[in-house]
Design an enzyme around this catalytic site. Sequence first.
Site, PDB file in Angstrom:
ATOM      1  N   GLY A   1       0.434   6.066  -2.845  1.00  0.00           N
ATOM      2  CA  GLY A   1      -0.413   5.909  -3.997  1.00  0.00           C
ATOM      3  C   GLY A   1      -0.115   4.785  -5.024  1.00  0.00           C
TER       4      GLY A   1
ATOM      5  N   THR B   1       3.512   5.614  -8.181  1.00  0.00           N
ATOM      6  CA  THR B   1       5.018   5.158  -8.008  1.00  0.00           C
ATOM      7  C   THR B   1       4.834   3.725  -7.680  1.00  0.00           C
ATOM      8  OG1 THR B   1       5.369   5.808  -5.735  1.00  0.00           O
ATOM      9  CG2 THR B   1       5.357   7.436  -7.674  1.00  0.00           C
ATOM     10  N   ARG B   2       3.890   3.147  -6.901  1.00  0.00           N
ATOM     11  CA  ARG B   2       3.887   1.828  -6.334  1.00  0.00           C
ATOM     12  C   ARG B   2       4.676   0.677  -7.285  1.00  0.00           C
ATOM     13  NH1 ARG B   2       1.538  -0.395  -1.660  1.00  0.00           N
ATOM     14  NH2 ARG B   2       0.218   1.490  -1.642  1.00  0.00           N
TER      15      ARG B   2
ATOM     16  N   GLY C   1      -8.290   3.288   6.435  1.00  0.00           N
ATOM     17  CA  GLY C   1      -8.178   3.476   7.718  1.00  0.00           C
ATOM     18  C   GLY C   1      -7.748   4.976   8.309  1.00  0.00           C
TER      19      GLY C   1
ATOM     20  N   GLU D   1       3.021   8.618   8.685  1.00  0.00           N
ATOM     21  CA  GLU D   1       4.363   8.168   8.780  1.00  0.00           C
ATOM     22  C   GLU D   1       5.433   8.966   8.369  1.00  0.00           C
ATOM     23  OE1 GLU D   1       3.658   4.171   5.535  1.00  0.00           O
ATOM     24  OE2 GLU D   1       4.802   5.750   5.018  1.00  0.00           O
TER      25      GLU D   1
END
Length: 667
Positions: free
Chosen positions: A26, A29-30, A57, A91
Amino acid sequence: MGIVASSSSSSALSSKKYDVFMSFGGDNTRTNFTSHLYTALCRNKIETYMDYRLHKGDEISPALIQAIKNSTISLVVFSQNYASSKWCLDELTQILQCKRAQGQIVIPVFYKVDPSEVRKPEGAYKKAFEKHERAFRRNIHMVNNWRNALFEMANLAGWDSQTCRDESKLIQNIVNYVLRKLNNRYPFALKDLVGIDENCHCIELLLQKAPVFGIWGMGGLGKTTMAKVVFAKLFSQFESSCFMENVREMTEKHGISYVRDKLISELLDDENLHDGPSIVSGSTFAMRRLDRKKVLIVLDDVSHSKHLDSLAKECGNLGPGSRVIITTRDKQVLAGRVDEIHEAKALIDHESLKLFCCKAFHKDHPEIGYEELSERAVAYAKGIPLALTVLGSYLHSKTTKEWESALRKLKKTLNEDIQEVLKLSYDELNDEDKEMFVDIACYLKGEWERNVIRLFESYGLHASIGIRTLLDKTLITLDSFRVQMHDLIQGMGNEIVRQQCLKEPRKRSHLWNHEEVYDVLKNKKGTDAIESITFDMSQIKEVSLTADAFKNIPNLRSLKLYSTSPKNCANLPSGLESFCDRLRYFYWDFFPLESLPASTFCMQNLVEIHMKYSHVTKLWDGVQLIYHSGSKSEASSQGDEGGYNVQLLKNQDLEGFEHSHVQCEFV
């Protein structure tokens, strides 16, 4: 210690493309915490994969899966909305598969979320899973896998932002932790070394209780390598660190004040402290800054106890938890100055054989038919890593008959000293290469490679191919473009020259012993055999030479008179009356005259001139003829010609350069 062939496992590790893969979720924190953490990792030369794309996706891309597999460490940043992303959870599942399959290191970071929320899950994580259960009710197995992955991650050792309010401190702690993990996985000097593990483990254990630690043993045993391995594994645990290599050589060239200032400037990460002579000396502020730091220091190859005493006096107290490692060949240097001493030992039999075989056969065991020959060769090296490396390289790709011949030659010498083993590689050289090797051993060690080649070419030698031959036979090395040579090999070269005439030094080609040099110059004992003179004037209490000190030395090619103190420099009551016209290299610290007399100092074949801390106001009177590369030019007080780079060869006031490095180079 010696390098051996990589194992398949270490090869697999070294093939990793990334040090760290960052998994995060999200926009919350990016652009802040995660971005700052990524920058800090990159600043510490940690190759980090961070995917900046906003994914939409159902499936993570094959490229992303490959990036995870190609990483040594996965760093997972759990934020409030991490679990809401199917991409992040996929991930995470892939990361844990890599952890189980290939031992990937996984480090969780809980950013503004409690680990218990991730483990159960609760709060935002509970809401996210309720949403996933509705969306994927036909694939509840996948949702359960995600839940199990979060539970497993939350039970791993990691970092919690709630326990560290200062985010910059938290980021630095994470970076240091990653560095330690990478160092343990890739201990660069430790990887693929023979006989190093036990020594280094012992040193690390002793360092836990010994703030000041010494590694002692003869040259060639790998003391420096041991210190480098321990330094590489531990430096990230300290606020600042410095590996000061070749203290003996650095002190001889520049003095202990230079070493002290360089050490302090590196520890304080302040290059300005090392601009100019002895700026740090007496600076209570610099010492106070050092008192506050937990530092790791390695002082490599210390030869005099007075150097340690001087550094201890000037540097004052170090911060709590600091550690100092000292390597030396002289145990008396350490006596009363360290808390513990580790004696470096020669390799045991099976380690010696393994190291030797890796050099002789490029594998860790002998070829068929060479087993007994290998054992005999290893016996002569007596466990000295450097000797094993040189001997193995010398015998590489040779036939059994050539091995037999070489081993018979060793036996005939009746000298068990390792120096005789090293001499085998020298004996195989042609006359030109032998000449270059001896020159490097006697007066060119530590010089820039380009200058060494230029000097050899002025002698009419084929320098480039000769240097390559010496490198291939491990008789020299290149370190930051400087020509270096191990002390044992240099000693072997010195012994070759000494054997030219044991009782009369003046009949040898090279002189470097300060007592022998001073005797020849003071008493005008020069002969046509002498080609180079290297004189450490600081070793003589009072150096007094006559004007014709260099008389009867018609073949002198190199002259180096150096000193670390103006109190120990040559006193010349009058000008030089005679000088060799074959001189290529001229180096004289504290040169006592105002100029070089043109009538007795011939520039005809000069390649380099160095004059530090000199009294010269101009280099010479009148015009000098300069021959270089087959051409002829004139250099005078009016300027320089021929397109050469001639520095400070003009009739100008040099008073501002009394502390400078005056150099003339032809390029």
